[in-house]
Design a protein around this motif. Structure first.
Motif, PDB file in Angstrom:
ATOM      1  N   GLY B 137       0.812  -1.205   0.000  1.00 34.69           N
ATOM      2  CA  GLY B 137       0.000   0.000   0.000  1.00 34.69           C
ATOM      3  C   GLY B 137       0.848   1.259   0.000  1.00 34.69           C
ATOM      4  O   GLY B 137       0.574   2.213  -0.731  1.00 34.69           O
ATOM      5  N   ILE B 138       1.894   1.258   0.822  1.00 32.63           N
ATOM      6  CA  ILE B 138       2.775   2.435   0.892  1.00 32.63           C
ATOM      7  C   ILE B 138       3.470   2.645  -0.450  1.00 32.63           C
ATOM      8  O   ILE B 138       3.605   3.781  -0.940  1.00 32.63           O
ATOM      9  N   GLU B 139       3.901   1.548  -1.026  1.00 33.03           N
ATOM     10  CA  GLU B 139       4.574   1.654  -2.328  1.00 33.03           C
ATOM     11  C   GLU B 139       3.612   2.202  -3.386  1.00 33.03           C
ATOM     12  O   GLU B 139       3.987   3.051  -4.205  1.00 33.03           O
ATOM     13  N   ALA B 140       2.366   1.744  -3.334  1.00 28.26           N
ATOM     14  CA  ALA B 140       1.363   2.240  -4.280  1.00 28.26           C
ATOM     15  C   ALA B 140       1.129   3.734  -4.068  1.00 28.26           C
ATOM     16  O   ALA B 140       1.020   4.511  -5.026  1.00 28.26           O
ATOM     17  N   LEU B 141       1.085   4.158  -2.820  1.00 23.57           N
ATOM     18  CA  LEU B 141       0.897   5.586  -2.518  1.00 23.57           C
ATOM     19  C   LEU B 141       2.068   6.403  -3.047  1.00 23.57           C
ATOM     20  O   LEU B 141       1.884   7.459  -3.657  1.00 23.57           O
ATOM     21  N   ARG B 142       3.259   5.886  -2.812  1.00 24.88           N
ATOM     22  CA  ARG B 142       4.453   6.619  -3.246  1.00 24.88           C
ATOM     23  C   ARG B 142       4.460   6.772  -4.760  1.00 24.88           C
ATOM     24  O   ARG B 142       4.722   7.846  -5.300  1.00 24.88           O
ATOM     25  N   GLU B 143       4.126   5.661  -5.427  1.00 29.12           N
ATOM     26  CA  GLU B 143       4.121   5.698  -6.905  1.00 29.12           C
ATOM     27  C   GLU B 143       3.069   6.676  -7.409  1.00 29.12           C
ATOM     28  O   GLU B 143       3.318   7.434  -8.350  1.00 29.12           O
ATOM     29  N   GLY B 180       6.863  21.851 -12.390  1.00 27.27           N
ATOM     30  CA  GLY B 180       5.820  22.360 -13.269  1.00 27.27           C
ATOM     31  C   GLY B 180       5.440  23.780 -12.930  1.00 27.27           C
ATOM     32  O   GLY B 180       6.209  24.531 -12.339  1.00 27.27           O
ATOM     33  N   ARG B 181       4.210  24.135 -13.220  1.00 30.60           N
ATOM     34  CA  ARG B 181       3.767  25.524 -13.101  1.00 30.60           C
ATOM     35  C   ARG B 181       3.765  26.014 -11.656  1.00 30.60           C
ATOM     36  O   ARG B 181       4.180  27.112 -11.372  1.00 30.60           O
ATOM     37  N   GLY B 182       3.242  25.156 -10.767  1.00 29.36           N
ATOM     38  CA  GLY B 182       3.005  25.636  -9.405  1.00 29.36           C
ATOM     39  C   GLY B 182       4.097  25.253  -8.441  1.00 29.36           C
ATOM     40  O   GLY B 182       4.959  24.434  -8.718  1.00 29.36           O
ATOM     41  N   GLU B 183       4.078  25.895  -7.281  1.00 28.84           N
ATOM     42  CA  GLU B 183       5.041  25.561  -6.238  1.00 28.84           C
ATOM     43  C   GLU B 183       4.376  24.781  -5.119  1.00 28.84           C
ATOM     44  O   GLU B 183       4.943  24.609  -4.070  1.00 28.84           O
ATOM     45  N   ALA B 184       3.134  24.333  -5.361  1.00 27.77           N
ATOM     46  CA  ALA B 184       2.383  23.710  -4.276  1.00 27.77           C
ATOM     47  C   ALA B 184       3.027  22.396  -3.860  1.00 27.77           C
ATOM     48  O   ALA B 184       3.592  21.662  -4.669  1.00 27.77           O
ATOM     49  N   SER B 185       2.929  22.136  -2.566  1.00 27.61           N
ATOM     50  CA  SER B 185       3.460  20.887  -2.032  1.00 27.61           C
ATOM     51  C   SER B 185       2.525  20.430  -0.923  1.00 27.61           C
ATOM     52  O   SER B 185       1.838  21.241  -0.296  1.00 27.61           O
ATOM     53  N   ILE B 186       2.494  19.149  -0.695  1.00 25.53           N
ATOM     54  CA  ILE B 186       1.575  18.621   0.318  1.00 25.53           C
ATOM     55  C   ILE B 186       2.284  17.551   1.129  1.00 25.53           C
ATOM     56  O   ILE B 186       3.051  16.750   0.592  1.00 25.53           O
ATOM     57  N   ASP B 187       2.034  17.552   2.452  1.00 23.03           N
ATOM     58  CA  ASP B 187       2.523  16.487   3.326  1.00 23.03           C
ATOM     59  C   ASP B 187       1.420  15.450   3.444  1.00 23.03           C
ATOM     60  O   ASP B 187       0.266  15.803   3.730  1.00 23.03           O
ATOM     61  N   VAL B 188       1.772  14.201   3.219  1.00 27.00           N
ATOM     62  CA  VAL B 188       0.774  13.139   3.261  1.00 27.00           C
ATOM     63  C   VAL B 188       1.177  12.127   4.330  1.00 27.00           C
ATOM     64  O   VAL B 188       2.315  11.644   4.329  1.00 27.00           O
ATOM     65  N   ASP B 189       0.260  11.838   5.246  1.00 28.30           N
ATOM     66  CA  ASP B 189       0.487  10.791   6.241  1.00 28.30           C
ATOM     67  C   ASP B 189      -0.355   9.586   5.854  1.00 28.30           C
ATOM     68  O   ASP B 189      -1.536   9.730   5.575  1.00 28.30           O
ATOM     69  N   ALA B 190       0.258   8.416   5.867  1.00 26.68           N
ATOM     70  CA  ALA B 190      -0.496   7.178   5.614  1.00 26.68           C
ATOM     71  C   ALA B 190      -0.740   6.512   6.957  1.00 26.68           C
ATOM     72  O   ALA B 190       0.205   6.155   7.667  1.00 26.68           O
ATOM     73  N   LEU B 191      -2.000   6.378   7.317  1.00 31.21           N
ATOM     74  CA  LEU B 191      -2.336   5.849   8.640  1.00 31.21           C
ATOM     75  C   LEU B 191      -3.229   4.630   8.520  1.00 31.21           C
ATOM     76  O   LEU B 191      -4.003   4.495   7.553  1.00 31.21           O
ATOM     77  N   GLY B 192      -3.132   3.777   9.516  1.00 33.36           N
ATOM     78  CA  GLY B 192      -3.984   2.595   9.569  1.00 33.36           C
ATOM     79  C   GLY B 192      -4.356   2.295  11.002  1.00 33.36           C
ATOM     80  O   GLY B 192      -3.947   2.997  11.930  1.00 33.36           O
TER      81      GLY B 192
END
Lengths: 311, 312
Positions: B137-143, B180-192
């Motif tokens: 699952g983590i690998e799928a999220l990363r990809e 790309g065009r934007g500078e947006a970035s997001i922090d993503v936590d994978a929780l279970g």
């Protein structure tokens, strides 16, 4: 003379209306009991002040009306067979309110706790009253009244009314975590035995239940009135698998039909809740709390020994 | 005799089922009637009387407004944030079918990408079934995050996971710079499910929480003495402060969520980490698959306009 006859007619009409209303309620409650009943209902009684503002009355009147509805809600819940009713009466965050409002709230709390002790309906059902929260943060008169209520009802074996005062969910969890840590350090508990159950058994209200030979049930149904869709730091640990119902009506306007609607929504989702608990338990290798559909009809106010609810 | 008893039981069951069906239709009709009344009030420009809270409330509010026109009225106060949430939680359960994990991950990453564009800084994705936090699952999220960064909108990301076996420590496991065009970035936590209470249990096993904080104790003492009253006017919640400080030092502290969107037929939190939801606005959506960018914008807009009094 005609006035007396009019009074008598009015009284008779009101008696007939209340008899019919009570009969309808019992009938609906009986129908609901054909489906799963939540063991533990938690209520965030929000909207007293907005009710008062909308009605153009003092805030204290709004809170008083809310207290009346609380007494009715106890009767609805216990008649249906709910084992524990937890209500969010006062958060430590509410201490930011004006001193005048807080004094009125504390006076109301003293009065209402006294009324609950003497309430005929609760006494017939052998209901227990528990006050959860940091009682030391409350004025002495409220603290003494709360302790008196808990002392007088401690031997009762019926359903429990859990009034949360000077309470927040995070304080409850932090306190339970610290108590668990103390027990680990003192040798009463091994670190390898520390799990969610160990922490849950040290939350407010749970110790009392364990003395009676049962753990505090997790919240099955959480209702919040006034349309706000937040938990506001209430029962965070206990309500992780509760069906959440947010209703628009203000607490003083909360009626029996609103309560029935909430329970009905719980019944619609009961299987999902059970599956969710199971999946969580499997992932954590904890034995999920399982329940068996009971065919035993629980009499109002009494908990049949060994009877369980389907979730 | 037995046949009569079983007939009676069957009749009672049928009567109860019929009554439950009537109850169901009563509530459906009531919900529709409320919508009609609400729409009527809105059409007449009277939505301030809040008919959604019931007709009795609306009548009372109209009455009170007449009275208030004479005197002054102070509202209850409370400010709406008027900005997007900083942290948003996605609470859903991944199905157990073969393609479900990929679909779940794809939808979750879509939400994260849209959040980045709306100004949300952190998204916590919680899978109630725990599949998204497995290695696969983590690998799928990363990809999926990497694909999203390269191919669509160039949103950067930092992917973090919770190590439940190490006391709930939050570790960064992947990172991609925005392009790309934007500078947006997001922090993503994978929780279970295993991460839900990992930090709290770790604290219960190992924390040293009773070391006094002089400044905190002093503040509490002065609050009590200064007021001259027998009860504390304002609780500083020392237990909460100490526990949070310990979790931050350990690296197990997850920031509280401003908004939590719960997906699924039944509105419930599915065991999400309890500590993080104490002040979150909760929203319910039927399905993560059907959740669109417009729906997210609606949620964020509603959050921005909701007044929060925090107990006042």
């Amino acid at each position: 003379m005609p006035e007396r006859r009019a009074d008598a007619r009015g009284r008779r009409a009101r008696t007939i209306v209340s008899v019919v209303r009570d009969g309808c309620r019992r009938f609906i409650a009986r129908a609901l009991r054909a489906g799963p009943i939540p063991r533990h209902v938690a209520v965030i009684m929000d909207g007293n002040r907005r009710f008062a503002c909308a009605s153009g009355v003092a805030l204290a009147r709004g809170h008083a009306r809310g207290a009346d509805v609380l007494r009715e809600a106890c009767a609805w819940c216990f008649e249906l067979g709910v084992e524990t009713l937890s209500v969010y009466a006062l958060s430590t965050e509410n201490f930011k309110r004006s001193e005048r409002e807080l004094e009125a709230l504390f006076d109301l709390a003293c009065g209402e706790i006294g009324t609950l002790i003497d309430d005929e309906g609760l006494r017939l059902r052998e209901a227990r009253v528990h006050v959860s929260g940091d009682l030391d943060a409350l004025p002495k008169r409220v603290r003494d009244k709360a302790k008196e209520a808990m002392e007088k009802t401690k031997d009762n074996r019926g359903p429990m009314l859990n009034v949360c005062m000077a309470y927040t969910g995070r304080e409850d969890i932090a306190r339970a975590v610290m108590k668990t840590r103390e027990d680990v350090r003192g040798g009463a508990l091994d670190a390898s035995e520390v799990d969610e159950r160990a922490v849950a058994s040290r939350l407010h209200g749970a110790e009392r239940e364990i003395e009676l030979g049962a753990g505090m049930p997790e919240v099955d149904l959480l209702v919040r009135t006034s349309g706000e869709t937040r938990l506001s730091d209430f029962m965070l640990f206990n309500a992780r698998f509760a069906k959440l119902v947010f209703v628009e009506v203000l607490w003083p306007d909360f009626t029996f039909m609103d309560f029935v609607h909430a329970v009905w929504q719980y019944q619609l989702g009961a299987k999902d809740l059970k599956r969710s608990r199971q999946a969580y338990g499997d992932a954590n290798a904890i034995e999920a709390e399982s329940a068996v559909v009971a065919e035993v009809r629980v009499q109002p106010g009494r908990v049949a020994k060994g009877a369980k609810r389907s979730v | 005799m037995r046949a009569r008893a079983s007939e009676a039981r069957a009749a009672t069951r049928a009567a109860h089922e019929w009554l439950l069906a009537c109850t169901h239709w009563f509530f459906v009709a009531r919900a529709w009637a409320r919508r009609v009344v609400d729409a009527t009030f809105r059409a007449l420009g009277c939505e301030r009387f809040e008919p959604r809270r019931g007709l009795r409330h609306a009548m009372r509010a109209m009455n009170a407004e007449l009275r208030r026109r004479v005197g002054g009225y102070e509202g209850l106060g409370g400010d709406a944030p008027r900005r997007p949430p900083r942290t948003l939680s996605v609470i859903a359960t991944c199905g157990e079918g073969d393609g479900d994990l990929e679909r779940f991950v794809e939808r979750a990453v879509n939400v994260a990408r849209w959040c980045a564009r709306c100004g949300v800084e952190r998204v916590s994705v919680y899978d109630g079934g725990g599949r998204a936090t497995t290695t696969r699952g983590i690998e799928a999220l990363r990809e999926a995050l990497e694909t999203s960064r390269r191919d669509r909108e160039g949103v950067g990301y930092v992917l973090r996971v919770v190590d439940a076996d190490d006391g709930g420590k939050i570790r960064e496991c992947a990172r991609g710079a925005s392009a790309g065009r934007g500078e947006a970035s997001i922090d993503v936590d994978a929780l279970g499910p295993r991460d839900a209470c990992a930090a709290l249990l770790d604290a219960a096993r190992h924390a040293e929480l009773d070391e006094g904080d002089d400044s905190l104790e002093g503040a509490i003492a002065s609050a009590r003495d200064g007021d001259g009253v027998e009860w504390a006017k304002f609780k500083y919640k020392p237990d909460v402060v100490r526990l949070e400080r310990w979790m931050r030092e350990r690296g197990t502290f997850l920031p509280p969520a401003d908004v939590a969107v719960v997906f699924g037929a039944t509105f419930h939190l599915q065991g999400y980490p309890p500590w993080q939801l104490h002040a979150a606005e909760l929203f319910h959506e039927e399905s993560l698959d059907r959740f669109s960018r417009r729906d997210l914008a609606r949620v964020i807009d509603k959050y921005a306009k909701t007044a929060q009094r925090f107990g006042k």
